[in-house]
Scaffold this motif. Structure first.
Motif, PDB file in Angstrom:
ATOM      1  N   ALA A 161       0.814  -1.218   0.000  1.00  0.00           N
ATOM      2  CA  ALA A 161       0.000   0.000   0.000  1.00  0.00           C
ATOM      3  C   ALA A 161       0.846   1.266   0.000  1.00  0.00           C
ATOM      4  O   ALA A 161       0.363   2.345  -0.357  1.00  0.00           O
ATOM      5  N   ALA A 162       2.111   1.156   0.379  1.00  0.00           N
ATOM      6  CA  ALA A 162       3.000   2.324   0.407  1.00  0.00           C
ATOM      7  C   ALA A 162       3.575   2.658  -0.966  1.00  0.00           C
ATOM      8  O   ALA A 162       4.193   3.713  -1.139  1.00  0.00           O
ATOM      9  N   LYS A 163       3.369   1.791  -1.942  1.00  0.00           N
ATOM     10  CA  LYS A 163       3.921   2.000  -3.277  1.00  0.00           C
ATOM     11  C   LYS A 163       2.918   2.751  -4.163  1.00  0.00           C
ATOM     12  O   LYS A 163       1.732   2.827  -3.846  1.00  0.00           O
ATOM     13  N   PRO A 164       3.358   3.303  -5.283  1.00  0.00           N
ATOM     14  CA  PRO A 164       2.419   3.996  -6.174  1.00  0.00           C
ATOM     15  C   PRO A 164       1.354   3.032  -6.693  1.00  0.00           C
ATOM     16  O   PRO A 164       1.693   2.018  -7.329  1.00  0.00           O
ATOM     17  N   PRO A 165       0.081   3.282  -6.445  1.00  0.00           N
ATOM     18  CA  PRO A 165      -0.959   2.347  -6.870  1.00  0.00           C
ATOM     19  C   PRO A 165      -0.942   2.034  -8.359  1.00  0.00           C
ATOM     20  O   PRO A 165      -1.182   0.893  -8.762  1.00  0.00           O
ATOM     21  N   VAL A 166      -0.641   3.018  -9.189  1.00  0.00           N
ATOM     22  CA  VAL A 166      -0.657   2.744 -10.625  1.00  0.00           C
ATOM     23  C   VAL A 166       0.522   1.866 -11.032  1.00  0.00           C
ATOM     24  O   VAL A 166       0.416   1.058 -11.970  1.00  0.00           O
ATOM     25  N   ALA A 167       1.655   1.976 -10.323  1.00  0.00           N
ATOM     26  CA  ALA A 167       2.786   1.094 -10.606  1.00  0.00           C
ATOM     27  C   ALA A 167       2.493  -0.329 -10.133  1.00  0.00           C
ATOM     28  O   ALA A 167       2.895  -1.305 -10.788  1.00  0.00           O
ATOM     29  N   ILE A 168       1.802  -0.471  -9.010  1.00  0.00           N
ATOM     30  CA  ILE A 168       1.373  -1.796  -8.560  1.00  0.00           C
ATOM     31  C   ILE A 168       0.388  -2.386  -9.568  1.00  0.00           C
ATOM     32  O   ILE A 168       0.467  -3.569  -9.915  1.00  0.00           O
ATOM     33  N   TRP A 169      -0.547  -1.578 -10.019  1.00  0.00           N
ATOM     34  CA  TRP A 169      -1.502  -2.026 -11.040  1.00  0.00           C
ATOM     35  C   TRP A 169      -0.754  -2.522 -12.283  1.00  0.00           C
ATOM     36  O   TRP A 169      -1.040  -3.605 -12.803  1.00  0.00           O
ATOM     37  N   GLY A 170       0.210  -1.736 -12.743  1.00  0.00           N
ATOM     38  CA  GLY A 170       0.969  -2.125 -13.928  1.00  0.00           C
ATOM     39  C   GLY A 170       1.768  -3.396 -13.715  1.00  0.00           C
ATOM     40  O   GLY A 170       1.868  -4.257 -14.608  1.00  0.00           O
ATOM     41  N   THR A 171       2.327  -3.549 -12.516  1.00  0.00           N
ATOM     42  CA  THR A 171       3.097  -4.753 -12.203  1.00  0.00           C
ATOM     43  C   THR A 171       2.211  -5.993 -12.237  1.00  0.00           C
ATOM     44  O   THR A 171       2.589  -7.041 -12.780  1.00  0.00           O
ATOM     45  N   LYS A 172       1.011  -5.886 -11.665  1.00  0.00           N
ATOM     46  CA  LYS A 172       0.086  -7.029 -11.690  1.00  0.00           C
ATOM     47  C   LYS A 172      -0.325  -7.359 -13.116  1.00  0.00           C
ATOM     48  O   LYS A 172      -0.380  -8.537 -13.502  1.00  0.00           O
TER      49      LYS A 172
ATOM     50  N   PRO B  91       7.511   8.693   4.666  1.00  0.00           N
ATOM     51  CA  PRO B  91       6.567   7.960   3.822  1.00  0.00           C
ATOM     52  C   PRO B  91       6.306   8.724   2.521  1.00  0.00           C
ATOM     53  O   PRO B  91       6.209   9.955   2.526  1.00  0.00           O
ATOM     54  N   ALA B  92       6.219   7.997   1.460  1.00  0.00           N
ATOM     55  CA  ALA B  92       5.910   8.624   0.173  1.00  0.00           C
ATOM     56  C   ALA B  92       4.402   8.850   0.050  1.00  0.00           C
ATOM     57  O   ALA B  92       3.600   8.196   0.717  1.00  0.00           O
ATOM     58  N   SER B  93       4.030   9.777  -0.793  1.00  0.00           N
ATOM     59  CA  SER B  93       2.616  10.091  -1.022  1.00  0.00           C
ATOM     60  C   SER B  93       2.314   9.957  -2.513  1.00  0.00           C
ATOM     61  O   SER B  93       2.963  10.605  -3.339  1.00  0.00           O
ATOM     62  N   PHE B  94       1.338   9.096  -2.826  1.00  0.00           N
ATOM     63  CA  PHE B  94       0.989   8.848  -4.227  1.00  0.00           C
ATOM     64  C   PHE B  94      -0.521   8.937  -4.408  1.00  0.00           C
ATOM     65  O   PHE B  94      -1.286   8.611  -3.496  1.00  0.00           O
ATOM     66  N   PRO B  95      -0.969   9.366  -5.577  1.00  0.00           N
ATOM     67  CA  PRO B  95      -2.412   9.422  -5.825  1.00  0.00           C
ATOM     68  C   PRO B  95      -3.014   8.035  -5.962  1.00  0.00           C
ATOM     69  O   PRO B  95      -2.345   7.083  -6.371  1.00  0.00           O
ATOM     70  N   ALA B  96      -4.283   7.939  -5.609  1.00  0.00           N
ATOM     71  CA  ALA B  96      -5.010   6.679  -5.743  1.00  0.00           C
ATOM     72  C   ALA B  96      -5.317   6.420  -7.213  1.00  0.00           C
ATOM     73  O   ALA B  96      -5.230   7.319  -8.067  1.00  0.00           O
TER      74      ALA B  96
END
Length: 281
Positions: free
Chosen positions: A212-223, A266-271
């Motif tokens: 959850a601490a990572k950029p959500p769009v990068a997690i989405w792309g990784t999946k 902590p980093a801050s990334f958009p949802a």
């Protein structure tokens, strides 16, 4: 924190982590029609509203789940085998069930499961569609369908060979034998084994916190990339990776991640962008 109590589940969302708990221990968390309806609804909500960045699934009672409720094969859900038309309808009925667990694969966020006790029949279908599996020492897996005269038909036979050696999958599928947690780890089905259910859930939540601490769009792309690579050639997957990276690249996200690392904050990334169906416009 938000929380919702359903018939078969409880759902809470806290600090971008969704926690879905199977909460019918008196029925060994078997999968009857309400289970499927509620799971569909929860996964649709999580997929669309983008409030959560990772989903953890755990359970209660003696077993994670004893699979499909046997009484589900009666009444309106009886599969008709007396006519060609009835047998043809089995295809669409199964596709409907399969689509629920496929939602776990296509969900925009990673899915982590914390297992304990028996993971039986339909529960194997469910957890093989997850991204990460942690198990307590008492966990066992059983392709129960063969023991009651059926072919496992909601995803186990399709996903398990992507996770474990085919010869072992065949042994389990043909015999209905149990596979214990330690052997499951040896063969790649589970990531790690812990002493008990509490320790297993704690590890799953810690993993979820890191995701959850990572950029959500990068997690989405990784999946997206990992699921695509599983089912395609390396060359095709590399091309897909180029298109994917080009679509979601963000200098701002990279800069924020590096700055947060350097300043130990902590980093801050958009949802992710919430989704709205065209039919709702």
């Amino acid at each position: 924190m938000t929380s919702t109590n359903l018939t078969c589940f409880s759902l809470s969302i806290d600090d971008h982590i969704a926690h879905l708990v199977l909460n019918r221990p008196e029925t060994l968390n078997t999968m009857h029609p309400t289970f499927w309806r509620e799971l569909d609804g929860v996964l649709d909500q999580l997929h669309r509203d983008a409030q959560a960045r990772v989903l953890v699934i755990s359970s209660t009672g003696k077993h994670f789940s004893a699979g499909m409720a046997l009484d589900a094969f009666g009444g309106e859900l009886t599969l008709q085998d007396q006519t060609p038309e009835g047998r043809a309808a089995v295809f669409d009925q199964l596709m409907d069930l399969q689509s629920t667990f496929t939602r776990l694969e296509t969900l925009r966020i990673p899915v982590v499961v914390a297992l304990h006790g028996g993971c039986i029949g339909g529960a194997v279908d469910l957890v093989t569609a997850a991204c990460i599996r942690y198990a307590s020492a008492d966990t066992f897996f059983c392709i129960q369908e063969i023991n009651i005269g059926l072919v496992a038909d909601v995803g186990t036979l399709q996903r398990l060979p992507k996770l474990m050696p085919m010869a072992l999958v065949k042994e389990l599928a043909y015999t209905g034998r149990r596979l214990g947690a330690e052997q499951a780890k040896v063969h790649g089905l589970v990531n790690e084994v812990f002493a008990d259910a509490a320790a297993t859930l704690a590890a799953a939540m810690q993993c979820a916190k890191e995701i959850a601490a990572k950029p959500p769009v990068a997690i989405w792309g990784t999946k997206q990339a990992l699921n695509y690579a599983r089912d395609h050639s390396v060359d095709d997957a590399l091309k897909q990776m180029g298109w994917l990276q080009g679509a979601i690249w963000s200098n701002a996200h990279v800069g924020e991640a590096i700055a947060a690392f350097q300043t130990k904050r902590p980093a801050s990334f958009p949802a992710l962008q919430p989704l709205k169906s065209f039919r709702e416009l």
